[in-house]
Scaffold this active site. Structure first.
Site, PDB file in Angstrom:
ATOM      1  N   ARG A 161       0.789  -1.266   0.021  1.00 18.06           N
ATOM      2  CA  ARG A 161       0.030  -0.077  -0.004  1.00 18.06           C
ATOM      3  C   ARG A 161       0.856   1.139   0.061  1.00 18.06           C
ATOM      4  O   ARG A 161       0.474   2.277   0.485  1.00 18.06           O
ATOM      5  CB  ARG A 161      -1.052  -0.011   1.245  1.00 18.06           C
ATOM      6  CG  ARG A 161      -2.032  -0.988   1.198  1.00 18.06           C
ATOM      7  CD  ARG A 161      -3.236  -0.921  -0.042  1.00 18.06           C
ATOM      8  NE  ARG A 161      -3.743  -1.997   0.271  1.00 18.06           N
ATOM      9  CZ  ARG A 161      -3.164  -3.314  -0.409  1.00 18.06           C
ATOM     10  NH1 ARG A 161      -2.123  -3.306  -1.099  1.00 18.06           N
ATOM     11  NH2 ARG A 161      -3.942  -4.224  -0.384  1.00 18.06           N
ATOM     12  N   SER A 239     -11.058  -0.454   2.991  1.00 13.00           N
ATOM     13  CA  SER A 239     -10.507  -0.506   4.385  1.00 13.00           C
ATOM     14  C   SER A 239      -9.854   0.736   5.162  1.00 13.00           C
ATOM     15  O   SER A 239      -9.329   1.452   4.403  1.00 13.00           O
ATOM     16  CB  SER A 239      -9.171  -1.611   4.031  1.00 13.00           C
ATOM     17  OG  SER A 239      -9.617  -2.856   3.588  1.00 13.00           O
ATOM     18  N   GLU A 334      -5.550   4.073   6.016  1.00 10.55           N
ATOM     19  CA  GLU A 334      -5.150   3.659   4.742  1.00 10.55           C
ATOM     20  C   GLU A 334      -5.736   5.054   3.786  1.00 10.55           C
ATOM     21  O   GLU A 334      -4.787   5.434   2.951  1.00 10.55           O
ATOM     22  CB  GLU A 334      -5.842   2.512   4.135  1.00 10.55           C
ATOM     23  CG  GLU A 334      -5.379   2.214   2.808  1.00 10.55           C
ATOM     24  CD  GLU A 334      -6.068   0.888   2.130  1.00 10.55           C
ATOM     25  OE1 GLU A 334      -6.169  -0.040   2.891  1.00 10.55           O
ATOM     26  OE2 GLU A 334      -6.967   1.213   1.053  1.00 10.55           O
TER      27      GLU A 334
HETATM   28  C1  LIG Z   1     -15.505  -0.085  -1.409  1.00  8.87           C
HETATM   29  C2  LIG Z   1     -14.260   0.060  -1.664  1.00  8.87           C
HETATM   30  C3  LIG Z   1     -13.352  -1.034  -1.628  1.00  8.87           C
HETATM   31  C4  LIG Z   1     -12.136  -0.931  -1.904  1.00  8.87           C
HETATM   32  N1  LIG Z   1     -11.337  -1.917  -1.834  1.00  8.87           N
HETATM   33  C5  LIG Z   1      -9.732  -1.799  -2.141  1.00  8.87           C
HETATM   34  C6  LIG Z   1      -9.089  -2.775  -2.277  1.00  8.87           C
HETATM   35  O1  LIG Z   1      -9.354  -3.868  -2.201  1.00  8.87           O
HETATM   36  N2  LIG Z   1      -7.688  -2.480  -2.302  1.00  8.87           N
HETATM   37  C7  LIG Z   1      -7.078  -1.240  -2.488  1.00  8.87           C
HETATM   38  O2  LIG Z   1      -6.054  -1.257  -2.468  1.00  8.87           O
HETATM   39  N3  LIG Z   1      -7.925  -0.412  -2.368  1.00  8.87           N
HETATM   40  C8  LIG Z   1      -9.311  -0.565  -2.254  1.00  8.87           C
HETATM   41  N4  LIG Z   1     -10.160   0.575  -2.262  1.00  8.87           N
HETATM   42  C9  LIG Z   1      -9.484   2.175  -1.998  1.00  8.87           C
HETATM   43  C10 LIG Z   1      -9.580   2.664  -3.305  1.00  8.87           C
HETATM   44  O3  LIG Z   1     -10.628   2.265  -4.025  1.00  8.87           O
HETATM   45  C11 LIG Z   1      -8.407   2.655  -3.986  1.00  8.87           C
HETATM   46  O4  LIG Z   1      -7.232   3.259  -3.170  1.00  8.87           O
HETATM   47  C12 LIG Z   1      -8.284   3.562  -5.423  1.00  8.87           C
HETATM   48  O5  LIG Z   1      -7.075   3.276  -6.028  1.00  8.87           O
HETATM   49  C13 LIG Z   1      -8.645   5.015  -5.331  1.00  8.87           C
HETATM   50  O6  LIG Z   1      -8.876   5.541  -6.557  1.00  8.87           O
HETATM   51  P1  LIG Z   1      -9.735   6.775  -6.933  1.00  8.87           P
HETATM   52  O7  LIG Z   1      -9.658   7.223  -8.063  1.00  8.87           O
HETATM   53  O8  LIG Z   1     -11.103   6.711  -6.039  1.00  8.87           O
HETATM   54  O9  LIG Z   1      -8.748   7.926  -5.911  1.00  8.87           O
HETATM   55  P2  LIG Z   1      -9.201   9.083  -5.212  1.00  8.87           P
HETATM   56  O10 LIG Z   1      -9.854   8.903  -3.827  1.00  8.87           O
HETATM   57  O11 LIG Z   1     -10.034   9.932  -5.986  1.00  8.87           O
HETATM   58  O12 LIG Z   1      -7.714   9.779  -4.722  1.00  8.87           O
HETATM   59  C14 LIG Z   1      -7.022   9.076  -3.752  1.00  8.87           C
HETATM   60  C15 LIG Z   1      -5.394   9.852  -3.591  1.00  8.87           C
HETATM   61  O13 LIG Z   1      -4.778   9.398  -4.679  1.00  8.87           O
HETATM   62  C16 LIG Z   1      -4.465  10.731  -5.419  1.00  8.87           C
HETATM   63  N5  LIG Z   1      -4.927  10.531  -6.790  1.00  8.87           N
HETATM   64  C17 LIG Z   1      -5.879  10.071  -7.643  1.00  8.87           C
HETATM   65  N6  LIG Z   1      -5.796  10.252  -8.950  1.00  8.87           N
HETATM   66  C18 LIG Z   1      -4.392  10.393  -8.999  1.00  8.87           C
HETATM   67  C19 LIG Z   1      -3.627  10.584 -10.389  1.00  8.87           C
HETATM   68  N7  LIG Z   1      -4.175  10.279 -11.376  1.00  8.87           N
HETATM   69  N8  LIG Z   1      -2.371  11.057  -9.956  1.00  8.87           N
HETATM   70  C20 LIG Z   1      -1.880  11.273  -8.667  1.00  8.87           C
HETATM   71  N9  LIG Z   1      -2.631  11.144  -7.712  1.00  8.87           N
HETATM   72  C21 LIG Z   1      -3.810  10.737  -7.695  1.00  8.87           C
HETATM   73  C22 LIG Z   1      -5.509  11.729  -4.989  1.00  8.87           C
HETATM   74  O14 LIG Z   1      -5.205  13.085  -4.920  1.00  8.87           O
HETATM   75  C23 LIG Z   1      -5.689  11.236  -3.343  1.00  8.87           C
HETATM   76  O15 LIG Z   1      -4.678  11.720  -2.759  1.00  8.87           O
HETATM   77  C24 LIG Z   1     -11.526   0.481  -1.923  1.00  8.87           C
HETATM   78  C25 LIG Z   1     -12.480   1.586  -1.669  1.00  8.87           C
HETATM   79  C26 LIG Z   1     -13.712   1.360  -1.466  1.00  8.87           C
HETATM   80  C27 LIG Z   1     -14.626   2.664  -1.191  1.00  8.87           C
END
Ligand SMILES: Cc1cc2nc3c(=O)[nH]c(=O)nc-3n(C[C@H](O)[C@H](O)[C@H](O)COP(=O)(O)OP(=O)(O)OC[C@H]3O[C@@H](n4cnc5c(N)ncnc54)[C@H](O)[C@@H]3O)c2cc1C
Length: 342
Positions: A161, A239, A334
């Protein structure tokens, strides 16, 4: 039109207003919007799917840049296929396509919300796979050097992570991610016992790609880990705590133990939370409860409707101190906290 509240952009449905909001459809527009804000000295929050964000009730006093749009480019590579994915591409749509195309190595990452560009940031992982295993390079805009750079998978410094992008928050805008896949009808060796059991194979065996996707989606739904607007157990950031690494002699009796190369062991945050007295649904029986642990999974903190970020963080602190008092282990959040601390 008024600026959207961050609650409209996050899966927790929490967070106050943004001072300014810009939606960008592609990498060029992303770089232009962020550069303009940087030149004006204005703070920037980049939002993809908003699925790993906890934003303060006060909102964000700066520009929220919301990346939408996507795209996938495919090229033959010496040993398989090289696939370059635009940062705004929804991750699970890409995984679904990979399974259909016979691109092996992300099938166990089915059902994770958010965008592809966010996946290298925390080295997204689940069910025995992580993106570090298939990412060959990541192209970014570096806000310090003011230019684009491409990092090889190794240069991304992936660990559990974590990555160089997470270590240096806000510096790198991920523009696209290139994956190197073998082609095949069968998955990568199944590395997670619960998934192997569900598929009826041994750990280390392969299974048809589509079966792995279906099995993962089924397991995830059972834990409230696939987004569903009608199910408050999925109004979360996934998580809330990472699995801690501890010295082997500090591992609580009976706790799961995954030995690490440095001699420590990784244990289960969910196990620690449960055994510190916080069961599934903890908090729901309180008067007017607006936040609770998910009724399907102790590791997800959820908004039951009408919650505040302040209440969610109070619950997180309660769980974290309960685990500290019971086991002397400090849980670490996380999701990314914006404008608030734990
Ligand atoms: C129901 C649920 C289940 C999940 N299960 C998992 C799992 O199994 N495993 C896991 O690892 N995670 C999981 N996650 C967490 C999450 O989905 C991941 O971390 C996902 O990759 C976040 O993507 P996002 O586009 O929503 O990021 P955001 O929430 O929009 O952003 C998260 C962070 O990343 C940065 N960011 C976003 N896009 C970019 C970019 N293009 N360049 C640089 N920085 C950027 C943002 O500025 C912020 O700091 C889960 C979340 C939920 C709600």
């Amino acid at each position: 039109m008024p600026e959207p509240a961050l609650a409209d952009l996050t899966t927790l449905r929490l967070g106050g207003p943004a001072r300014r909001y810009v939606a960008v459809p592609d990498a060029d527009a992303l770089v232009a919007a962020v550069t303009e804000a940087d030149q004006a000295g204005e703070p920037v929050l980049l939002v993809g799917g908003g699925s790993n964000l906890v934003v303060a009730d006060e909102g964000f006093d700066g520009t929220v840049v919301h990346l939408t749009g996507g795209g996938v480019r495919v090229a033959d590579a010496a040993t398989g296929v090289a696939v370059t994915v635009a940062a705004g591409e929804p991750w699970d749509a890409f995984v679904a396509r990979a399974v259909v195309e016979g691109w092996v190595g992300v099938e166990a990452l089915s059902g994770i919300p958010g965008t592809t560009g966010a996946t290298p940031v925390q080295n997204v992982g689940a069910y025995g796979q992580e993106v570090a295993q298939t990412i060959t390079s990541v192209t970014v805009w570096d806000r310090v050097l003011r230019g684009s750079r491409t990092f090889t998978g190794e240069e991304c410094r992936f660990s559990y992570r974590h990555s160089r992008f997470k270590a240096d928050p806000g510096r790198h805008l991920v523009l696209d991610v290139t994956f190197g896949f073998e082609r095949g009808a069968l998955s990568a060796p199944v590395a997670y016992a619960e998934l192997a059991r569900t598929l009826g194979v041994a750990v280390g065996e392969r299974a048809p790609l589509a079966d792995v996707r279906d099995a993962v989606l089924g397991l995830r739904r059972g834990k409230g880990m696939v987004l569903d607007a009608a199910d408050h157990d999925t109004w979360s950031a996934g998580s809330f705590f990472t699995n801690p690494f501890v010295d082997a002699d500090r591992l609580p009796d009976g706790a799961p133990s995954y030995p690490q190369p440095d001699g420590r062991v990784k244990t289960s945050a969910a196990w620690l939370i449960e055994h510190a007295g916080f069961g599934k649904g903890f908090g729901l029986d309180r008067d007017g409860a607006r936040v609770s642990l998910s009724t399907k999974h102790t590791l997800a903190l959820t908004n039951r409707g009408g919650a505040t970020t302040a209440a969610l963080l109070d619950l997180a602190r309660e769980v974290r101190s309960g685990v500290r008092e019971r086991f002397g282990i400090e849980l670490v959040n996380e999701p990314v906290l914006v404008g608030c601390t734990l």
